[in-house]
Write a protein that holds these residues in place. Structure first.
Motif, PDB file in Angstrom:
ATOM      1  N   ALA A  85      52.262  39.798  37.978  1.00  0.00           N
ATOM      2  CA  ALA A  85      53.308  39.116  38.734  1.00  0.00           C
ATOM      3  C   ALA A  85      54.687  39.720  38.523  1.00  0.00           C
ATOM      4  O   ALA A  85      55.592  39.512  39.339  1.00  0.00           O
ATOM      5  N   SER A  86      54.833  40.493  37.447  1.00  0.00           N
ATOM      6  CA  SER A  86      56.168  41.035  37.159  1.00  0.00           C
ATOM      7  C   SER A  86      56.045  42.326  36.356  1.00  0.00           C
ATOM      8  O   SER A  86      54.984  42.635  35.794  1.00  0.00           O
ATOM      9  N   VAL A  87      57.169  43.018  36.273  1.00  0.00           N
ATOM     10  CA  VAL A  87      57.211  44.246  35.479  1.00  0.00           C
ATOM     11  C   VAL A  87      57.005  43.915  34.003  1.00  0.00           C
ATOM     12  O   VAL A  87      56.333  44.652  33.270  1.00  0.00           O
ATOM     13  N   ALA A  88      57.544  42.820  33.584  1.00  0.00           N
ATOM     14  CA  ALA A  88      57.410  42.427  32.179  1.00  0.00           C
ATOM     15  C   ALA A  88      55.949  42.202  31.815  1.00  0.00           C
ATOM     16  O   ALA A  88      55.488  42.594  30.726  1.00  0.00           O
ATOM     17  N   GLU A  89      55.205  41.549  32.709  1.00  0.00           N
ATOM     18  CA  GLU A  89      53.781  41.332  32.460  1.00  0.00           C
ATOM     19  C   GLU A  89      53.026  42.657  32.437  1.00  0.00           C
ATOM     20  O   GLU A  89      52.114  42.843  31.613  1.00  0.00           O
TER      21      GLU A  89
END
Length: 249
Positions: free
Chosen positions: A233-237
């Motif tokens: 869902a995100s770059v962090a994930e």
């Protein structure tokens, strides 16, 4: 100028390869066979040399089962003048094939020998180099351009750093890469004519070659199943998964 082209019968590249239940070999039962794609390129290049008036005769040869006559007839339909089948049901190694081709080179005395750079089944990329060593001929491998004139062959090779051009004195051995040409399709009239072109059979013993292999096939396994991908869902994930699951960063 005489051109000798070596071809190989392989599983069609569109077919999904199956392994036998006992893992002893690849299952060839009811499997569509075809000419090795790199060999098709070699045949096409020989035909183009003949169309340019450079080559006067094209001889195709293969080492394999009796059914390999089908691929020889295909090469004849594409423009080769005659064919030679060296029949054997054994799994012949690259060195043994090179020795058989060496014997045929002595008999045929070609000015140029063309081979595909590798076969898509064994993927060895060895026969052309071995043949050049055995015959003492100059060699140009991975050819993307071939120019023949004045008793020399100018070969542009695809190497890791780009392109390299070498000049070879004939007779020479050249192995073909994908970008050399685009093989043509055989026309129906040419397929019919190919049935009347000469196809000779030469036994391995007749060529003075003794098959000897130092390689034993122990087991064949299909490639490991690849796991399916996933969405984030995100770059962090993504960074978290690369760091903690894949452990690549």
């Amino acid at each position: 100028m005489k051109v000798l082209v070596a071809i190989k019968r392989v599983i069609d590249y569109n077919v999904k390869v199956r392994v036998k239940a006992d893992n002893s070999d690849v299952d060839l039962t009811n499997v569509k066979m075809a000419m090795n794609p790199f060999c098709e390129i070699a045949v096409e290049e020989a035909v183009r040399l003949k169309e340019q008036g450079i080559a006067s005769e094209i001889v195709v040869v293969t080492v394999g089962p009796a059914k390999a006559e089908e691929q020889l007839r295909q090469a004849l339909a594409l423009g080769a003048d005659r064919a030679i089948l060296v029949p054997t049901d054994e799994n012949v190694t690259s060195l043994n094939v090179a020795k058989i081709l060496q014997a045929l080179v002595v008999q045929e005395q070609p000015d140029l020998v063309l081979l595909g750079k590798q076969a898509i089944d064994s993927d060895n990329n060895q026969t052309g180099q071995m043949l050049a060593q055995l015959t003492g001929m100059a060699q140009g491998t991975f050819a993307s351009v071939v120019k023949v004139a004045d008793g020399k062959a100018e070969v542009t090779r695809e190497v890791d750093g780009g392109l390299q051009t070498v000049s070879l004195s004939l007779p020479a051995v050249v192995t073909t890469d994908l970008r050399l040409n685009e093989p043509r399709f055989a026309k129906l009239p040419d397929i019919m004519k190919a049935k009347r072109k000469p196809l000779d059979k030469k036994e391995i013993a007749e060529l003075g070659v003794t098959l000897k292999s130092t390689v034993n096939l122990v087991r064949v396994d299909p490639p490991a199943e690849r796991k399916g991908g996933g969405k984030v869902a995100s770059v962090a994930e993504l960074v978290d998964k690369l760091k903690n699951e894949a452990k690549v960063i």
